[in-house]
Design a protein around this motif. Structure first.
Motif, PDB file in Angstrom:
ATOM      1  N   GLN B   3       0.652  -1.050  -0.271  1.00 17.92           N
ATOM      2  CA  GLN B   3       0.488   0.199  -0.103  1.00 17.92           C
ATOM      3  C   GLN B   3       0.788   1.155  -0.203  1.00 17.92           C
ATOM      4  O   GLN B   3       0.857   1.825  -0.420  1.00 17.92           O
ATOM      5  N   TYR B  25       0.061   6.090   0.122  1.00 19.93           N
ATOM      6  CA  TYR B  25      -0.979   5.569   0.286  1.00 19.93           C
ATOM      7  C   TYR B  25      -1.754   5.385  -0.424  1.00 19.93           C
ATOM      8  O   TYR B  25      -2.271   6.085  -2.065  1.00 19.93           O
ATOM      9  N   LYS B  26      -2.704   4.079  -1.021  1.00 18.39           N
ATOM     10  CA  LYS B  26      -3.514   3.865  -1.994  1.00 18.39           C
ATOM     11  C   LYS B  26      -5.057   4.328  -1.868  1.00 18.39           C
ATOM     12  O   LYS B  26      -6.464   5.160  -2.092  1.00 18.39           O
ATOM     13  N   THR B  27      -4.984   3.721   0.088  1.00 21.09           N
ATOM     14  CA  THR B  27      -7.027   3.218   0.055  1.00 21.09           C
ATOM     15  C   THR B  27      -6.846   3.915   1.649  1.00 21.09           C
ATOM     16  O   THR B  27      -5.261   4.310   1.714  1.00 21.09           O
ATOM     17  N   SER B  28      -8.242   4.537   1.213  1.00 19.00           N
ATOM     18  CA  SER B  28      -8.846   5.166   3.371  1.00 19.00           C
ATOM     19  C   SER B  28      -7.504   3.867   4.527  1.00 19.00           C
ATOM     20  O   SER B  28      -7.518   3.024   4.410  1.00 19.00           O
ATOM     21  N   THR B  67      -4.246  13.277   4.374  1.00 16.93           N
ATOM     22  CA  THR B  67      -4.993  12.115   4.279  1.00 16.93           C
ATOM     23  C   THR B  67      -5.894  12.595   2.794  1.00 16.93           C
ATOM     24  O   THR B  67      -6.472  11.412   2.079  1.00 16.93           O
ATOM     25  N   LYS B  70      -3.715  11.783   0.819  1.00 14.73           N
ATOM     26  CA  LYS B  70      -3.384  10.297   0.262  1.00 14.73           C
ATOM     27  C   LYS B  70      -1.639  10.325   1.468  1.00 14.73           C
ATOM     28  O   LYS B  70      -0.902   9.276  -0.129  1.00 14.73           O
ATOM     29  N   SER B  93      -5.894  -0.387   7.879  1.00 16.54           N
ATOM     30  CA  SER B  93      -6.764  -0.014   6.973  1.00 16.54           C
ATOM     31  C   SER B  93      -8.131  -1.137   7.100  1.00 16.54           C
ATOM     32  O   SER B  93      -7.740  -1.786   7.027  1.00 16.54           O
TER      33      SER B  93
END
Lengths: 109, 112
Positions: B3, B25-28, B67, B70, B93
Motif C-alpha cells: 500500500q 498510499y492508495k486506500t483509506s 489524508t 494520501k 486499513s
C-alpha cells in the motif's frame, strides 16, 4: 513488559528440507500474531496472521504454513523448502504499534 | 500487495542536516505508522499517526499526514550517524483484524 522472542537468527537449509521457525510472546495474553517476509531490499510482506489459538489466516499463496498451538506461540513451517523461500522472516504482535522480533535470515541452498 | 510507497528510495545526508522521507498510499486508512530497521535487524516502531491527526512529534521526529493527498512525511531533525537505517511506512486499513501493509522503505545514510 511485553517481549517477543524469535529464533534462530540465521538458518541455512537445503532445498527440499523442512522448516520450523518459532516465535513466542511474553507479557501479554491473546495477542494478534503475524509472520512477515522481507526479500532483499524490499518492504515487508504479510504472510500469516493469527487472532487466537488454532486460528490462522493466510495472506498469500505459498509454500509455507503457520500454526498457533498455544496463545503465545506462533510457528512458521514448510515441508519442503524452495530456493524462493530465502529471505528475512519477522514475527510480530500488535498493540498500538507492532512489536517485531529480531528476525530469522533464511538461506535456502 | 503493498500500500505504502516511500520516496526517495535512498537518501544520503551529512550529520546535523534534516532528513525528510515521504510515503504515499492508495486506500483509506485507520492509521499510518513509521518504523526503522537497522541492517539485518528487526523493525522498531517509531510513531503512529491516526487518520484524524495531521501532525505528531516524538523527540527529533516529526510526522505529518495529509489524508486528502494520501501521503505522509517523516522528518528527522539534526540527524546523527546512528540514524542510518531503512525507514518504512505502514498503513492499517479498515476492519477489526489489525494488519499492517508496508512500503518498500527508504534507506537513509547519515555521513559523519
Amino acid at each position: 513488559s511485553q517481549t517477543i522472542h524469535q529464533w534462530p537468527a540465521t538458518l541455512v537449509q537445503p532445498v527440499g528440507s523442512p522448516l520450523s521457525l518459532e516465535c513466542t510472546v511474553e507479557g501479554t495474553s491473546n495477542p494478534n500474531l503475524y509472520w512477515y517476509r522481507q526479500a532483499a531490499g524490499r518492504g515487508l510482506q504479510l504472510l500469516f496472521y493469527s487472532v487466537g489459538i488454532g486460528q490462522i489466516s493466510s495472506e498469500v499463496p505459498q509454500n509455507l504454513s503457520a500454526s498457533r498451538p498455544q496463545d503465545r506461540q506462533f510457528i512458521l513451517s514448510s515441508k519442503k523448502l524452495l530456493l524462493s523461500d530465502s529471505g528475512f522472516y519477522l514475527c510480530a504482535w500488535s498493540s498500538t504499534g507492532d512489536t517485531f522480533g529480531s528476525g530469522t535470515r533464511l538461506t535456502v541452498v | 500487495s503493498q500500500q505504502g510507497e516511500e520516496d526517495p528510495q535512498a537518501l544520503s545526508i551529512q550529520e546535523g542536516e534534516n532528513a525528510t522521507m515521504n510515503c504515499s498510499y492508495k486506500t483509506s486508512i485507520n492509521n499510518l505508522q513509521w518504523y526503522r530497521q537497522n541492517s539485518g535487524r528487526g523493525l522498531v516502531h517509531l510513531i503512529l499517526i491516526r487518520s484524524n491527526e495531521r501532525e505528531k512529534h516524538s523527540g527529533r521526529l516529526r510526522v505529518t499526514l495529509d489524508t486528502s493527498k494520501k501521503s505522509s512525511s517523516l522528518l528527522i531533525t539534526a540527524s546523527r550517524a546512528a540514524d542510518t537505517a531503512s525507514y518504512f511506512c505502514a498503513t492499517v486499513s479498515g476492519g477489526s483484524n489489525y494488519k499492517l501493509t508496508f512500503g518498500k522503505g527508504t534507506l537513509l545514510t547519515v555521513n559523519p
